[in-house]
Design a protein around this motif. Sequence first.
Motif, short mmCIF file in Angstrom:
data_model
loop_
_atom_site.label_atom_id
_atom_site.label_comp_id
_atom_site.label_asym_id
_atom_site.label_seq_id
_atom_site.Cartn_x
_atom_site.Cartn_y
_atom_site.Cartn_z
N UNK A 470 0.84 -1.21 0.00
CA UNK A 470 0.00 0.00 0.00
C UNK A 470 0.87 1.25 0.00
N UNK A 471 1.95 1.24 0.82
CA UNK A 471 2.84 2.40 0.89
C UNK A 471 3.46 2.66 -0.47
N UNK A 474 0.90 4.21 -2.81
CA UNK A 474 0.65 5.62 -2.48
C UNK A 474 1.84 6.48 -2.89
N UNK A 475 3.07 5.95 -2.69
CA UNK A 475 4.26 6.69 -3.07
C UNK A 475 4.27 6.92 -4.57
N UNK A 476 3.97 5.85 -5.32
CA UNK A 476 4.02 5.98 -6.77
C UNK A 476 2.92 6.90 -7.29
N UNK A 478 1.75 9.41 -5.69
CA UNK A 478 2.15 10.77 -5.37
C UNK A 478 3.19 11.26 -6.37
N UNK A 479 4.16 10.38 -6.70
CA UNK A 479 5.17 10.76 -7.69
C UNK A 479 4.51 11.17 -9.00
N UNK A 481 1.49 12.25 -9.41
CA UNK A 481 0.76 13.50 -9.24
C UNK A 481 1.72 14.68 -9.30
N UNK B 45 9.93 4.71 2.37
CA UNK B 45 10.11 5.95 1.59
C UNK B 45 10.77 7.03 2.44
N UNK B 52 15.51 9.63 -3.14
CA UNK B 52 14.19 10.13 -2.71
C UNK B 52 13.11 9.07 -2.71
N UNK B 120 2.28 18.09 5.18
CA UNK B 120 1.50 17.42 4.14
C UNK B 120 2.33 17.32 2.87
N UNK B 121 3.07 18.40 2.59
CA UNK B 121 3.89 18.39 1.39
C UNK B 121 5.08 17.45 1.54
N UNK B 122 5.54 17.26 2.78
CA UNK B 122 6.73 16.44 2.98
C UNK B 122 6.40 14.95 2.97
N UNK B 123 5.16 14.58 3.28
CA UNK B 123 4.83 13.15 3.46
C UNK B 123 4.92 12.41 2.12
N UNK B 124 5.75 11.37 2.05
CA UNK B 124 5.95 10.69 0.78
C UNK B 124 4.80 9.77 0.39
N UNK B 125 3.92 9.46 1.33
CA UNK B 125 2.83 8.53 1.00
C UNK B 125 1.46 9.18 1.21
N UNK B 126 1.42 10.50 1.27
CA UNK B 126 0.15 11.23 1.40
C UNK B 126 -0.66 10.71 2.58
N UNK B 127 0.00 10.53 3.71
CA UNK B 127 -0.72 9.98 4.86
C UNK B 127 -1.17 11.07 5.83
N UNK B 139 -3.09 9.75 9.00
CA UNK B 139 -3.84 8.50 8.82
C UNK B 139 -2.89 7.39 9.28
#
Lengths: 522, 209
Positions: A470-471, A474-476, A478-479, A481, B45, B52, B120-127, B139
């Motif tokens: 899942x991580x 979400x990371x991919x 975000x990349x 986006x 991440x 990165x 929020x901008x720093x979080x690599x997994x939009x959590x 989250x």
Amino acid sequence: MAGKIDGTNRGQPYMDETLPGQRLHPFFGGLKLRHHKQVACQSPVGTPPLPERLYIPIQQHQGRPDEAVVEPGDKVLKGQLLARGTGLRAVPVHAPTSGKIAGIREWPVAWPPGSQAPCIVLVPDGLDRWTECAPLAEPDRDNRDKLIAHIRSCGLVGLGGAMFPTAGKLAGDWPDLHTVILNGAECEPWIACDEMLMRERPESVIAGGLMLARATGARRVVVAIEDQMGMVAERLEQARMENAPEGIVHLVQVATIYPEGGERQLIQALTGREVPHDGLPQDLGVVCINVATAAAVNEAVSEGRPVIDRIVTVTGPGVASPCNLKALVGTPATDLLEAAGGISDNTRRLILGGPMSGLPLASDQVPVTKGTNCLLALTDSELASTQPVMPCINCGECVRVCPAGLLPQTLFQQIRGENFDEARELDLFDCIECGCCAQVCPSHIPLVDYYRHGKDELSRRGVEAERARRARERFEAREQRLAREKAERQARRQARKEKLTDRNQAKDQVAAALERARQKKK
Amino acid sequence: MWTGILVLGGLALAFGLGLGIAARYWQADDDSVVEQINSILPQTQCAQCGYPGCRPYAQAIASGEADINQCPPGGESGVKALAELLGREPKPLDTERGETKPPIVAVIDEDRCIGCTLCIQACPVDAIVGASRLMHTVIADECTGCELCLPPCPVDCIDLVERPDDWRWPRPGDSVGDARSLDLQVIDSPEPANGGEDRRNKPRTAVHG
């Protein structure tokens, strides 16, 4: 060792015309154990006094957690819905008696050992007033979907102990279920609740079996009991003659070998076929259901009663007068022990279930759930913990008794060496945790505890892998986006720039036009 | 003798040529190697490896640019798995990049949060969810515990706490948590006087695990 069946002919009805159980087949492994059952069967099933408080675990089945639908202070009637869940595996929980909800709190439960889970605390008012029960109307009983939905809404789970949602066993896309096996082979020593049920309410078991046959579309019901169960066969036979049409219900007595009452072992004994290790009994055209579950199905359908109580065997050398009690779900173990005359001072351990596969209880406050079949009080003399654990000598006794056909000693060595993937390759998950290997081990190695540890580690890794997946997603995402936003920003900048150069051009054009006009004037 | 040398030499040449062509023809797909390395990495991440994210680090390993011991969350077992996959010698984790920690999650102290959106901008997994000048929150299920939200926070309102772990079946013989030592302790009536929800006043039970 019996060979595994070929996976390709799965789903095809096997020996459709031959009755499962007409000829008995041996299954591999197992142990002959001393029975110890009669001690609790001397008197009829008793009713313990109403406990002061009931602690009803919100989750009483495998699957996603349920949700309480009552709040502290609510007044509830017997049989009223207390908690429900979502999804196929969900099973509702009902009030075992009328009273007031005192709260929802963490309370000791049996699984995992020594842990606590949210329980609804119900203070009985002593009136025992029923809510309105809705039996399933006669014509609806022939409708499979309605029958299964009704069974689900009455909170039925496997009462043999595994607590698998019954409706989940019935509803499914299996090609041809031809036989319902009612499992009355209560093979573990000391436990006698199913035996007492079949003695006292045989007609309910038979009627429930017929309903299950209707719900699955099966043509036959086979009731399997042990050959040492005294008068049970007689009673069941009589109930069958009175209640069932000719040729549908059959009674089979199987040899008393532990763990013959295990689903897969019983099916093998009756049909001679092994349930494939990645398959289900349904793949062989049979479905196996505990006799107590069948009786509860009968009550749910013909009376509209949800599962709110069950017979519990309270027994063991530490109990003053061993007996079977019809206990409400949520009754603390201590109340039942009290009703059985209390426990002696030298009681060292309480076990939920039998001596072979049961769970030690960390607290005598653990409540009865729908799957609690036995409370066993053991004294110092029965406990093997005084025996020191010695190294494995590779004697192979465990291999000889393993009913799942595994290699217990190799599994043990792999798990001890933390080679969990190898243990999985050796089919660790086919272990039914029956305890035969640990029982015969001359080195007193707690083998089953190792297997449970290994299974736990492997399922934990599965959870971690899922989390990582899942991580990563979400990371991919975000990349992608961020890249898209960057591209959009660049495109906007580019457009503005172009507009700007356009403006310069326009200026030039205006200047040129002015110049031409000036030239003309001259 | 010369025939022998010629035949053997010819054979060696032919096999060498065949193997050379095969190696070029069936070359391991770069993408699939990256994919396999990435599937070993813990997907935290956290960028402690100097790249990165986990996929960029996987690409760097595949191209030979980065070493296999730069991932602290993966720990020694991660290095071992990578070494096994790539056929290299395992080496100790580069501790300068960080230490292996138990699983953690970020928690925002919502009273102190000023809603600056920097985390929020720093979080690599939009959590982390929230909006400008409104409270933010993590989250917990999606948080990887990468700690990247800590430095940008101007009011230092983010804490890292250990992820609540499920009960685990202990390894027999490891501790007193062994199921065989789970002896009965009769406990006093643990019911609080009000009978209501009280999770602090837990009944005493045998210690396990």
